[in-house]
Design an enzyme around this catalytic site. Structure first.
Site, PDB file in Angstrom:
ATOM      1  N   ARG A  15       0.904  -1.553  -0.233  1.00  0.00           N
ATOM      2  CA  ARG A  15       0.178   0.025   0.205  1.00  0.00           C
ATOM      3  C   ARG A  15       0.734   1.105  -0.301  1.00  0.00           C
ATOM      4  NH1 ARG A  15      -4.003  -0.150   4.880  1.00  0.00           N
ATOM      5  NH2 ARG A  15      -4.627   1.807   4.029  1.00  0.00           N
ATOM      6  N   ARG A 422      41.255  43.464  -7.032  1.00  0.00           N
ATOM      7  CA  ARG A 422      40.255  43.960  -7.751  1.00  0.00           C
ATOM      8  C   ARG A 422      40.166  44.828  -8.898  1.00  0.00           C
ATOM      9  NH1 ARG A 422      37.622  47.528  -2.631  1.00  0.00           N
ATOM     10  NH2 ARG A 422      38.701  48.868  -3.063  1.00  0.00           N
TER      11      ARG A 422
END
Ligand code: UD1
Ligand code: CA
Length: 447
Positions: A15, A422
């Site tokens: 089930r 950066r």
């Protein structure tokens, strides 16, 4: 008295409509089978035998992940519960003591209940766990004679009079191990289902002059799971209980019904848990912490005074020392974060070590994965990591160092240094005005 556990887990669980064996469906982050093993662990079993059949390999793996010492007995054909118990015979060879049968799909038996069964064994040869069923349905019925359990009759085989009995069989049963194996060997399969019923051992025991009795428990404890709807109901019951227990243990839950615990969650006293928090397995939160709304924690440790979230995600291996702050939209995985450090906004910290009192700026990411391997990032104490720093691991930042916002850090930063990685900014005077005019003119021409 030594105890051996026999956990029946061979059934298919039709089930559930699933490729996964029924007993491996999870409640509170652990397979039902593990819940049954945890319940049985209260008896400190000398041996644990899991009777597996459907999906036995998967069942074995899950069982051994929880307890490497379990023995798996294979029941290749599911001929009934007595036949299942008989498969434990080899695994119990040489064992002297009681055997207790549990079901792998019945996760909520309390330690106190098992202790009551052990106690009842002092006066009776066979002890069955029973309950008064609100709706007895298809359960086996316990037929008493005085204080003796006389026999168990399965629903399919019961008369109308027997079906009217509301005292039902949970399936949990205990007896001396050798006696139990003798009794199951005597069970036949002449019944409505053509199965070898474990329940038949009561009638056989009584005919042999052995005594049998029933220990009663609350129906909720014997709740079995046969379908997904029952699985979610079992989950709800677990959560309801866990929420109540957490509050009894001194944890504030602002909206208990929105907090979900795992089977092994540990939360210290005076911790506050805001609404909509989910705990996966393996979480410990110490006292006086604050878990703010919409956070998800799994496999992590939060020490005293930590403040987590709102909207934080702590993944396995996140180790947070005292007074650490983890803010919104921050993910931490396999990282040790020392006392008083802060990662407050929009960051990913994975495979990293962060020293005490360091402040990790918004948008910082430890780039831990190169596509094939994972690498570690080490950040010292008292550092200041500028917003939007990309730390390309393996890399380290020394004590009291800084990184400039927007830096891509690919080389180690010495203690006390400022790393700026950066493009340098250039300002072109008046350039913006000229560019705007050009663009507006183009728009006016309609091109
Ligand atoms: C069983 C009991 C019933 C009781 C009910 C409680 C019997 C004959 N009946 O019925 O009295 O009220 O449990 O829930 O025992 N299993 C195996 N191998 C098998 C058969 C079963 O491992 O050959 C396992 C199943 O996976 C399951 C457990 O044993 O975990 C119970 O089996 P199930 O078929 O669900 O028994 P019920 O018919 O519910
Ligand atoms: Ca059942």
């Amino acid at each position: 008295m030594a105890t051996a556990l026999i956990i029946l887990a061979a059934g298919m669980g039709t089930r559930m409509n699933s490729d996964l064996p029924k007993v491996l469906h999870e409640i509170a982050g652990a397979p039902m089978l593990v819940h049954a093993m945890k319940a049985g662990a209260a008896l400190d079993p000398a041996r644990t035998v899991i009777v597996a059949g459907h999906g036995a390999d998967m069942v074995e793996k899950a069982a051994k992940a929880y307890d490497a010492d379990v023995t798996i007995a294979i029941q290749s054909e599911q001929l009934g519960t007595a036949h299942a118990v008989a498969q434990a015979r080899d695994a119990l060879a040489g064992f002297d003591g009681d055997a207790l049968v549990l079901y792998g799909d019945t996760p909520f038996i309390r330690p106190e209940t098992l202790a009551a069964m052990t106690a009842a064994r002092l006066t009776h040869d066979v002890v069955v766990l029973g309950f008064e069923a609100a709706d007895p349905g298809r359960y086996g019925r316990l037929i008493m004679r005085g204080d003796q359990l006389d026999r168990i009759v399965e629903f399919k085989d019961a008369s109308d009079q027997e079906r009217a009995v509301t005292l039902c069989n949970s399936g949990v049963i205990t007896a001396d191990s050798a006696t139990l194996l003798d009794l199951v060997a005597a069970v036949g399969n002449e019944n409505a289902a053509g199965e070898y019923y474990l329940t038949d051992i009561i009638g056989i025991a009584r005919a042999r002059g052995l005594s049998a009795t029933v220990v009663r428990c609350d129906e909720a404890e014997t709740l079995g799971v046969n379908s997904r709807a029952e699985l979610s109901r079992a989950e709800a019951l677990f959560q309801q209980d866990a929420r109540y227990q957490a509050q009894e243990d001194g944890v504030t839950l602002t909206a208990p019904e929105t907090v979900f615990f795992a089977h092994d969650t540990v939360i210290g006293r005076d911790t506050v848990i805001e609404p909509n928090v989910v705990f996966g397995p393996g979480v410990t939160v110490e006292s006086g912490a604050m878990i703010r709304a919409f956070s998800h924690l799994e496999g992590c440790h939060v020490a005293r005074g930590g403040v987590i979230g709102p909207y934080a995600r702590l993944r396995p291996g996140a180790e947070l020392a005292e007074d650490v702050k983890i803010g919104n939209f921050v993910e931490i995985k396999n990282a040790q974060i020392a006392e008083g450090a802060k990662v407050n906004h929009l960051s990913y910290i994975g495979d990293a070590t962060i020293g005490a009192r360091s402040n990790i700026g918004a948008g910082t990411i430890t780039c831990n994965y190169d596509g094939v391997f994972k690498h570690h990032t080490t950040i010292g104490q008292d550092t200041f990591i500028g917003s939007n720093t990309m730390l390309v691991a393996p890399v380290s930042v020394g004590d009291a160092a800084m990184t400039g916002s927007g830096s891509v850090v690919t080389k180690d930063v010495p203690a006390g240094a400022l790393a700026v990685g950066r493009a340098r900014q250039e300002n072109k005077a008046g350039f913006a005005i000229r560019l705007f005019e050009k663009l507006k003119a183009r728009k006016a021409k309609g091109s």
